[in-house]
Design a protein around this motif. Structure first.
Motif, short mmCIF file in Angstrom:
data_model
loop_
_atom_site.label_atom_id
_atom_site.label_comp_id
_atom_site.label_asym_id
_atom_site.label_seq_id
_atom_site.Cartn_x
_atom_site.Cartn_y
_atom_site.Cartn_z
N ALA A 92 32.90 -59.46 12.50
CA ALA A 92 32.08 -59.00 11.37
C ALA A 92 31.21 -60.14 10.85
CB ALA A 92 32.97 -58.45 10.26
N THR A 93 31.79 -61.35 10.81
CA THR A 93 31.02 -62.50 10.35
C THR A 93 29.79 -62.70 11.22
OG1 THR A 93 33.11 -63.49 9.72
CG2 THR A 93 31.20 -64.93 9.73
N VAL A 94 30.00 -62.63 12.55
CA VAL A 94 28.87 -62.83 13.47
C VAL A 94 27.81 -61.77 13.22
CG1 VAL A 94 28.18 -62.85 15.88
CG2 VAL A 94 30.32 -63.95 15.20
N VAL A 95 28.25 -60.51 13.15
CA VAL A 95 27.29 -59.40 12.99
C VAL A 95 26.50 -59.58 11.69
CG1 VAL A 95 27.11 -56.92 12.58
CG2 VAL A 95 28.65 -57.80 14.34
N VAL A 96 27.22 -59.90 10.61
CA VAL A 96 26.56 -60.04 9.32
C VAL A 96 25.55 -61.19 9.36
CG1 VAL A 96 27.05 -60.94 7.03
CG2 VAL A 96 28.26 -58.94 7.85
N LEU A 97 25.93 -62.30 9.99
CA LEU A 97 25.02 -63.44 10.08
C LEU A 97 23.74 -63.05 10.82
CD1 LEU A 97 27.38 -66.43 10.87
CD2 LEU A 97 25.91 -66.17 8.88
N LEU A 144 31.67 -70.39 4.47
CA LEU A 144 30.35 -70.94 4.78
C LEU A 144 29.38 -69.83 5.18
CD1 LEU A 144 31.50 -74.07 6.70
CD2 LEU A 144 29.73 -74.12 4.97
N ALA A 145 29.89 -68.90 5.99
CA ALA A 145 29.04 -67.79 6.42
C ALA A 145 28.66 -66.92 5.22
CB ALA A 145 29.76 -66.95 7.48
N LEU A 146 29.60 -66.78 4.28
CA LEU A 146 29.31 -65.96 3.09
C LEU A 146 28.14 -66.51 2.30
CD1 LEU A 146 32.80 -65.02 1.62
CD2 LEU A 146 31.02 -63.49 2.48
N VAL A 147 28.05 -67.84 2.24
CA VAL A 147 26.95 -68.45 1.49
C VAL A 147 25.62 -68.06 2.12
CG1 VAL A 147 25.95 -70.60 0.67
CG2 VAL A 147 28.42 -70.35 0.79
#
Lengths: 304, 365
Positions: free
Chosen positions: A273-278, A224-227
């Protein structure tokens, strides 16, 4: 050695990619399905169970896709027909999937898995350095890349894709033009379910070849985060999935090398990493505003 | 055949009251089907799930122990969801509250006096609120999706706890088991009625929190602000309510309550930190919040019901050999039925047969 690392990265990235590309289509149609994790884990347990009972990993793959679709229909019925809150319903789907899969999979724990074997093309696979990377991986790897190309073509170069995007951007106008908003959203949601189920099958038939409870370990959420990361663009999903694949494989290698960092910190890297990227993506307001489907998550009740 | 929704002129008060009950009834029917599919007598299984745990006093105490964290967390989540802040990381805030609250008894075990417990509770509250402040800050400052960030932080919190109890906080006299030293007597949450069972003050906190938040929601301007911003951010702006202040208010409050639940659970029911301190309370509380229709008093009832499924799951495992995994599937079904039944509050459901629809359209022409 180098080729081996690239192949493991591809293996880690493929389930994320498949699930994310499905969710991308769902969100492009204006529906936010937070149940990816639940559909994925149901796909994983079904894929494993069917493959183990019948001995055929392909039957497992198809069963996983079917269960993914079935689960997504449950979500579709609630959010599209009964117009329930999409966030809450997606959460419900995830909670139900995690619970049901644990129950169904209880007898599968510890069983030897059935692995979907990698393809082998004489000569091509044997090319040094790149042969196995391009011509010797599991079949679903090729499916995942083909899916990205197909979705990209569908969304931006076909009439049906334009219709789907119009539904996602302004369901009121689309409805006024005579487009069947609800029907299109059902189809998109089912496609997302099929992809999530397939991604789950990948986990239990290729990535681990075993059934472990909660084996999706947040991958549905990362998808979901990737989208969001990809700002709803198919090829950027591919880039994102491989970046995340690299992070998770990198941390596994670091754990194996035993560098002086707690393994738990390394394990938490993909999540951090997901949080940072978001954060990095959402800081750029223009990028998000331009690409976010305008009707995303909005309920739609046709007035007659 | 087609299902059509017809919007009601106003919310149906009747269905507002009975929709959770319809949902529970449907869950029980679905549960009976599930149990018979698993080859168990549905009547017996349902009896062990919903009746047997209520028959003895000690068991009622256990019910209170399980319900306390669910109610505490869900009451906080109701503020979040009413104001359109999707905090789904309460599990992580619960864990961080437990960790922060355990600093005193684990790191300073020689510090033993009457101040320890209040300080622990305070630190637990601060720990949970601080952890919830992260997704709040990211949402308010960078417009980052709080659903994904708060959930990602759950995994990080679980891994952090795992590292603590296996590493720096492991009990030096614990034979290498991954757990901290057991809390000393001043660090243990007192029991309410020690004579009849184990229920501790955590349940009292839960009830007090529910009443306080109910009062805030229904009787104060802040409560009005929560609902206005949730239902119409635009109207909220016109009224001069600050969106980003509300983000912090909702997240900090729910984080604080989840943190209080965490430290209460650890110092009350468990007595030490372990790699796993919650059977998914933070996620089950989401179900509790919706089953209670985001009303703190409804949440008390909903929390008791969901707590009953945990106990019933244990009872059914022992008596009829039903796997404890069934509980989570069961809880997931409850949320589905609740959401589906809530549709009845705003809409009437009309089933249209194809001939009738065709005739109707012909009549329009």
């Amino acid at each position: 050695m180098f080729e081996d690392i690239l192949i493991t990265i591809a293996t880690a990235a493929t389930p994320l990619l498949i699930a994310a590309i499905g969710e991308l289509v769902v969100e492009r149609s204006g529906v936010l399905n937070l149940g990816v994790e639940g559909m994925m884990i149901m796909g994983a347990v079904t894929g494993f169970g069917v493959a183990w009972t019948t001995g055929s990993p392909w039957l497992g793959v198809f069963a996983a896709i079917a269960v993914g679709i079935l689960f997504s229909l449950l979500f579709g019925f609630l959010t599209l027909t009964l117009v329930t809150n999409q966030v809450a319903t997606g959460l419900a789907l995830t909670l139900l999937g995690l619970g049901l899969s644990g129950m169904i999979g209880e007898n599968f724990v510890g069983l030897p898995g059935v692995k979907l074997t990698a393809i082998y093309i004489p000569v091509l696979t044997d090319i040094p350095y790149v042969g196995r990377l391009f011509f010797g991986q599991d079949p679903l790897f090729y499916v995942s890349v083909a899916l990205v190309a197909a979705v990209s073509y569908f969304l931006f170069y076909s009439k049906a894709g334009l219709t789907l995007r119009s539904v996602g951007d302004n369901h009121g106008s689309a409805h006024a033009l005579g487009i069947k908003v609800i029907a299109i959203r059902y189809l998109a949601v089912m496609f997302g379910g099929a992809c999530a189920g397939l991604a789950g099958a990948y986990l239990s038939l290729v990535y681990v070849p075993q059934w472990v409870e909660n084996m999706s370990a947040g991958r549905g959420w990362i998808a979901l985060a990737l989208v969001v990361f990809a700002s709803w663009r198919p090829w950027r999903v591919l880039t994102g999935a491989y970046l995340f694949g690299a992070v998770s494989i990198g941390q596994l290698h670091a754990q194996a090398l035993g560098i002086g960092v707690p393994s738990q910190l390394l394990s938490s890297l993909p999540y951090l990493a997901t949080v940072v990227v978001l954060v990095l993506i959402s800081r750029n307001k223009r990028l998000t505003l331009v690409n976010t489907p305008a009707s995303l998550g909005q309920p739609f009740v046709p007035d007659r | 055949m087609r299902i059509e929704l017809v919007k009601r002129p106003q919310r149906s008060a009747l269905f507002g009251a009975i929709s959770p009950l319809i949902a529970l009834a449907l869950t029980i029917v679905a549960g009976a089907v599930l149990f018979s599919l698993l080859g168990k007598n549905p009547g017996t299984a349902l009896y062990y799930y919903f009746i047997d745990p209520l028959r003895e006093t000690w068991s009622l105490h256990e019910l209170a122990i399980k319900a306390a964290p669910l109610i505490l967390i869900a009451v906080g989540l109701s503020i979040c969801y009413l104001s359109n802040n999707w905090n789904i990381g309460a599990e992580g805030q619960f864990i961080l509250g437990a960790i922060a609250g355990s600093i005193l008894p684990v790191m300073f075990p020689q510090f033993q006096n009457a101040f320890v417990l209040p300080l622990m509770l305070l630190m637990g509250i601060i720990g949970g609120a601080a952890y919830a402040a992260i997704p709040a800050l990211l949402k308010a400052r960078f417009n980052t999706n709080e659903i994904l960030t708060s959930l990602m932080l759950v995994y990080v919190a679980q891994l952090f706890l795992d590292w603590l109890v296996r590493g720096p906080w492991r009990n030096p006299e614990g034979f290498n088991f991954p757990e901290t030293r057991t809390f000393h007597q001043f660090a243990v949450l007192p029991e309410i009625l020690p004579a009849s069972g184990r229920a501790n003050l955590g349940f009292v906190f839960a009830i007090l929190a529910a009443i306080a938040v109910w009062f805030m929601l229904t009787r104060t301007l802040k409560g009005f602000e929560v609902k206005v911003i949730g239902q119409s951010p635009r109207a909220g702006r016109f009224a001069g309510f600050s969106q980003s202040r509300m983000i912090f208010f909702a997240f900090l409050l729910s984080g604080a309550l989840a943190g209080l639940a965490g430290i209460s659970e650890v110092s009350g029911a468990i007595g030490q930190l372990r790699p796993t301190i919650s059977p998914g309370y933070g996620f089950t509380a989401i179900i509790v919040a919706f089953l209670g229709r985001l009303n703190p008093l409804g949440i008390v009832a909903a929390g008791l019901i969901l707590a009953l499924t945990y106990l019933g799951g244990e009872a059914a495992q022992i008596s009829v050999g039903l796997s404890d995994k069934v509980v989570r599937a069961f809880q997931g079904m409850i949320l589905f039925f609740v959401l589906a039944c809530d549709t009845l509050i705003l809409y009437r459901i009309r089933i249209v047969r194809p001939q009738a629809a065709a005739a109707g359209e012909a009549a329009h022409v």
